[in-house]
Design an enzyme around this catalytic site. Structure first.
Site, PDB file in Angstrom:
ATOM      1  N   VAL A   1       0.920  -1.137  -0.144  1.00 20.16           N
ATOM      2  CA  VAL A   1      -0.038   0.128  -0.018  1.00 20.16           C
ATOM      3  C   VAL A   1       0.709   1.279  -0.173  1.00 20.16           C
ATOM      4  O   VAL A   1       0.660   2.282  -0.756  1.00 20.16           O
ATOM      5  CB  VAL A   1      -1.065   0.124   1.166  1.00 20.16           C
ATOM      6  CG1 VAL A   1      -1.746   1.446   1.217  1.00 20.16           C
ATOM      7  CG2 VAL A   1      -1.975  -1.025   1.158  1.00 20.16           C
ATOM      8  N   CYS A   2       1.956   1.010   0.683  1.00 16.63           N
ATOM      9  CA  CYS A   2       2.764   2.388   0.893  1.00 16.63           C
ATOM     10  C   CYS A   2       3.192   3.149  -0.329  1.00 16.63           C
ATOM     11  O   CYS A   2       3.060   4.186  -0.656  1.00 16.63           O
ATOM     12  CB  CYS A   2       3.850   1.984   1.680  1.00 16.63           C
ATOM     13  SG  CYS A   2       3.708   1.352   3.376  1.00 16.63           S
ATOM     14  N   PRO A   3       3.696   2.389  -1.640  1.00 14.86           N
ATOM     15  CA  PRO A   3       4.339   3.108  -2.572  1.00 14.86           C
ATOM     16  C   PRO A   3       3.098   3.685  -3.213  1.00 14.86           C
ATOM     17  O   PRO A   3       3.190   4.597  -4.042  1.00 14.86           O
ATOM     18  CB  PRO A   3       4.791   1.865  -3.400  1.00 14.86           C
ATOM     19  CG  PRO A   3       4.422   0.510  -2.973  1.00 14.86           C
ATOM     20  CD  PRO A   3       4.082   1.071  -1.406  1.00 14.86           C
TER      21      PRO A   3
ATOM     22  N   LEU B   1       2.650   7.113  -1.676  1.00 16.39           N
ATOM     23  CA  LEU B   1       3.832   7.935  -1.799  1.00 16.39           C
ATOM     24  C   LEU B   1       3.673   8.340  -3.303  1.00 16.39           C
ATOM     25  O   LEU B   1       4.194   9.553  -3.395  1.00 16.39           O
ATOM     26  CB  LEU B   1       5.069   7.130  -1.357  1.00 16.39           C
ATOM     27  CG  LEU B   1       5.119   6.651   0.082  1.00 16.39           C
ATOM     28  CD1 LEU B   1       6.651   6.046   0.319  1.00 16.39           C
ATOM     29  CD2 LEU B   1       5.392   7.831   1.073  1.00 16.39           C
TER      30      LEU B   1
END
Length: 187
Positions: free
Chosen positions: A46-48, A51
């Site tokens: 999920v993080c990328p 970002l």
């Protein structure tokens, strides 16, 4: 306990930004708006997406005198390795703060102690170094940079116009409210 109005903890951390390592400290965030965007870890799922969403709007945040700081408990070396291997992360121009000691994660009260990772927390900090808005969501839910930018615009508007407030779904240029006894029970 509410974080609103809480002063940002004193800190000095390493960061990866535009191919270089640099030091970022509390003094660097004073005098402008800042977003501290905590995420659990590099090389995740999920993080990328989050970002990249921020990277796509970074110019709009900068135009509003706001710096974005993404933060995870990874080191600045891991941030560089992720940047070097991921086409998504290569789009990032804002500082990626390294928080392996947890000074920021604990200071913003988003550290998951048993995992050594940060919750998915977002904090908008005013030029005086005070938390003006925040949200923390479950690790499996991505955040929306458009909403974050809208919230920043609203906070900046009311900071410049303290006699006005922004109603739900307010967008820049929309009508605001001027609280008064005349509005009580009318809205």
């Amino acid at each position: 306990m509410s974080q609103i109005g809480k002063q940002v903890v004193d800190f000095k951390v390493q960061a990866f930004e535009n191919g270089n390592f640099k030091e970022v400290k509390k003094e660097d965030v004073l005098g402008k708006w800042s977003v501290f965007f905590f995420y659990p870890a590099d090389f995740t799922f999920v993080c990328p997406t989050e970002l990249e969403d921020l990277a796509n709007l970074y110019g709009e945040f900068k135009a509003r005198n706001c710096e974005i700081y993404s933060v995870s408990t990874d080191t600045h070396f891991v941030h560089k390795a992720w940047h070097d291997t991921s086409n998504t992360i290569k789009k990032i121009k804002y500082p990626m703060l390294a928080d392996p000691t947890g000074v920021l994660s604990r200071g913003f009260d988003v550290m998951i102690e048993e995992a050594g990772l940060a919750e998915r927390g977002t904090f908008i900090v005013n030029p005086e170094g005070e938390i003006a808005a925040y949200e923390v969501v479950a690790g499996n839910i991505g955040r929306n940079a458009d909403e974050l930018l809208r919230r920043l615009k609203a906070l900046q508007f009311v900071a410049e116009n303290p006699s006005e407030v922004c109603p739900a779904k307010w967008n820049e240029g929309s009508e605001t409210l001027k609280p008064s006894i005349d509005l009580v029970g009318v809205i």
